[in-house]
Write an enzyme that holds these catalytic residues in place. Structure first.
Site, PDB file in Angstrom:
ATOM      1  N   LYS A 106      32.758 -13.715  24.757  1.00 25.54           N
ATOM      2  CA  LYS A 106      31.396 -14.556  25.120  1.00 25.54           C
ATOM      3  C   LYS A 106      30.615 -14.705  23.749  1.00 25.54           C
ATOM      4  CE  LYS A 106      28.368 -11.522  25.929  1.00 25.54           C
ATOM      5  NZ  LYS A 106      26.605 -11.435  25.330  1.00 25.54           N
ATOM      6  N   ASN A 107      30.716 -13.530  22.884  1.00 25.22           N
ATOM      7  CA  ASN A 107      30.491 -13.695  21.875  1.00 25.22           C
ATOM      8  C   ASN A 107      31.066 -13.995  20.500  1.00 25.22           C
ATOM      9  OD1 ASN A 107      28.305 -11.214  22.290  1.00 25.22           O
ATOM     10  ND2 ASN A 107      29.974 -10.112  21.474  1.00 25.22           N
TER      11      ASN A 107
ATOM     12  N   CYS B  93      18.712  -8.793  25.887  1.00 32.54           N
ATOM     13  CA  CYS B  93      18.929  -7.557  26.899  1.00 32.54           C
ATOM     14  C   CYS B  93      17.861  -5.922  26.162  1.00 32.54           C
ATOM     15  CB  CYS B  93      19.960  -6.848  26.166  1.00 32.54           C
ATOM     16  SG  CYS B  93      20.931  -7.155  26.765  1.00 32.54           S
TER      17      CYS B  93
ATOM     18  N   ARG C 238      16.622  -6.316  16.947  1.00 28.98           N
ATOM     19  CA  ARG C 238      17.168  -7.250  15.914  1.00 28.98           C
ATOM     20  C   ARG C 238      17.138  -8.356  15.482  1.00 28.98           C
ATOM     21  NH1 ARG C 238      22.197  -7.962  20.821  1.00 28.98           N
ATOM     22  NH2 ARG C 238      20.650  -7.331  22.037  1.00 28.98           N
TER      23      ARG C 238
ATOM     24  N   ASP D 147      29.701  -2.041  21.805  1.00 30.21           N
ATOM     25  CA  ASP D 147      29.703  -3.053  22.520  1.00 30.21           C
ATOM     26  C   ASP D 147      30.265  -2.264  23.843  1.00 30.21           C
ATOM     27  OD1 ASP D 147      28.303  -4.573  21.932  1.00 30.21           O
ATOM     28  OD2 ASP D 147      28.984  -6.505  22.250  1.00 30.21           O
TER      29      ASP D 147
ATOM     30  N   ARG E  86      26.061 -11.932  32.902  1.00 33.10           N
ATOM     31  CA  ARG E  86      25.978 -12.319  31.247  1.00 33.10           C
ATOM     32  C   ARG E  86      27.129 -12.011  30.457  1.00 33.10           C
ATOM     33  NH1 ARG E  86      22.021  -9.263  28.831  1.00 33.10           N
ATOM     34  NH2 ARG E  86      22.639 -10.662  26.581  1.00 33.10           N
TER      35      ARG E  86
END
Length: 421
Positions: free
Chosen positions: A22-23, A119, A124, A309, A401
């Protein structure tokens, strides 16, 4: 909202295929805006965040065609930018949406991007993104919740120095610099594998990049980028999560498609904590070593350190390990929201500021719990897999997600798991 019902106590056995990261997928989707030629991506995961980014790039002019014959293969084409605005209704759903800022500015000469959401794991800020683009000649204003950026004469190469590594800021700068005039040097760059993957795609499109994966990246800007084909790298966070699922249940899983070195500093800590990790032909095997799990202290750090993570999942693993573990979070200030839910299941955890002391218990107990963010959600899934009795996990939309086909993958290795409306 959907919820998960999990009956724990079953050792997981079998094979899990790791999806595209995903990232990595999110910046790669933003990068397609840099060219008017088609870009073909393979191994694109079917996730809510990926769909959100797809809708965003489609909003500004990208067409997306899902190709037959292989799941996750998509052709994306942006012959022209129909808009340079990323509106709030699309950006509010995830923070990675700000990654379109650099490509829109570099190709279109201007961009209007809503300040992002995502989230609730702590601030951030995008200050580093904006400062880097300003160094490259962009004029930036914050107006009514939007970043308004202009580069009427185009972006120019510059020396960018990050005082702390930022994955998103490195990615935004990398994409913008690919079409800037002259040379850009990024000092203090983030080193994550996902940045290397982005550089691989940009290189296939004709960008001239050296040093991706190190703390110093050099980009020689080019006049235009072309189309390309690229396969997204496997998701190292998903791989680490399923590896810990094997260990916490006393099982043994083959993690297919991922490489152990992608785990960075987490690999050493998992082995120190009593996990078995062995390379095999198409991935690696994860389980518990002969001595069982034991408490280990961990501090999250930028790659190649222990990934933030994986922090929540590791904390869950330590809940059933012998002895105690101190887990310190240095990346996000509000990333212990899973602690009260784990304690509802019998975990013994004491939080002191940015550190949590975990004392292992013999077993966790099933209970109704609530997910608060993506990685906290999956940490509760791991706890439920190991717990005695049944656990009900609510607000699981966070899982959608970041984890592709989670229930199906877990059920295939023996988990008793069911999604309920």
């Amino acid at each position: 909202m959907d919820r998960l019902l999990i009956k724990g106590g079953v050792p997981l056995e079998g094979t899990v295929n790791i999806s595209g990261a995903k990232n990595a997928a999110l910046p790669l989707l933003a990068a397609v805006l840099l060219t008017d030629e088609p870009v073909e991506l393979a191994n694109l995961p079917e996730l809510a965040d990926v769909q959100s980014m797809l809708r965003l790039v489609q909003r500004v002019g990208t067409s997306a065609t899902h190709l037959a014959g292989e799941p996750g293969r998509v052709r994306l084409s942006t012959p022209e930018l129909l808009s340079t605005e990323a509106p709030y209704d699309l950006v509010r759903k995830m923070r990675a949406s700000v990654l379109v800022l650099g490509p829109l500015l570099a190709r279109g000469g201007e961009a209007r991007v809503s300040l992002p959401g995502g989230c609730a794991i702590g601030p951030r800020p995008i200050d580093l993104h904006l400062a880097a683009l300003e160094r490259m000649g962009a004029e930036i204003d914050l107006v009514e919740g939007y970043v308004q950026a202009r580069a009427p004469g185009g972006l120019k190469g510059a020396q960018i120095e990050f005082q702390q590594p930022s994955v998103g800021a490195t990615e935004n700068t990398l994409m913008a610099a690919s079409l800037a005039r002259g040379t850009t040097r990024i000092l203090g760059a983030a080193r994550e594998p996902e940045i290397v993957d982005l550089a691989r795609l940009l290189g296939a499109m004709g960008a001239r990049i050296e040093g991706a994966g190190s703390s110093c990246i050099t980009v020689e800007g080019v006049e235009r980028l072309t189309g390309a084909r690229h396969s997204i790298l496997p998701d190292r966070i998903e791989a680490g999560t399923y590896a810990m699922a094997a260990a916490i249940t006393g099982g043994r899983i083959t993690i297919r498609g991922a490489r152990l070195e992608m785990l960075g500093g987490a690999r050493e800590k998992l082995v120190e904590a009593g996990m078995l990790l062995e390379e095999c032909e198409d991935g690696f095997i994860a389980g518990v070593a002969e001595g069982g799990l034991a408490g280990v202290d961990v501090m999250t750090n930028p790659y190649p350190g222990f990934a933030t993570d994986l922090q929540a999942q590791f904390m869950t693993l330590m809940c059933v390990a012998r002895g105690a573990s101190m887990i310190s979070e240095t990346i996000f200030e509000n990333r212990f929201m899973h602690v009260p839910e784990l304690m509802r299941m019998g975990a013994r955890i004491t939080v002191h500021g940015h550190s949590a002391l975990v004392r292992g218990v013999e077993a966790l107990k099933g209970a109704p719990v609530m997910a608060t963010d993506l990685r906290a959600s999956v940490s509760l899934v791991l706890a439920a897999l190991a717990a005695r009795g049944e656990t009900e996990i609510n607000r699981i939309y966070h899982l959608d997600r970041g984890y592709e086909h989670l229930e199906q993958k877990l059920a295939a290795v023996g988990a008793r798991i069911e999604r309920m409306p």
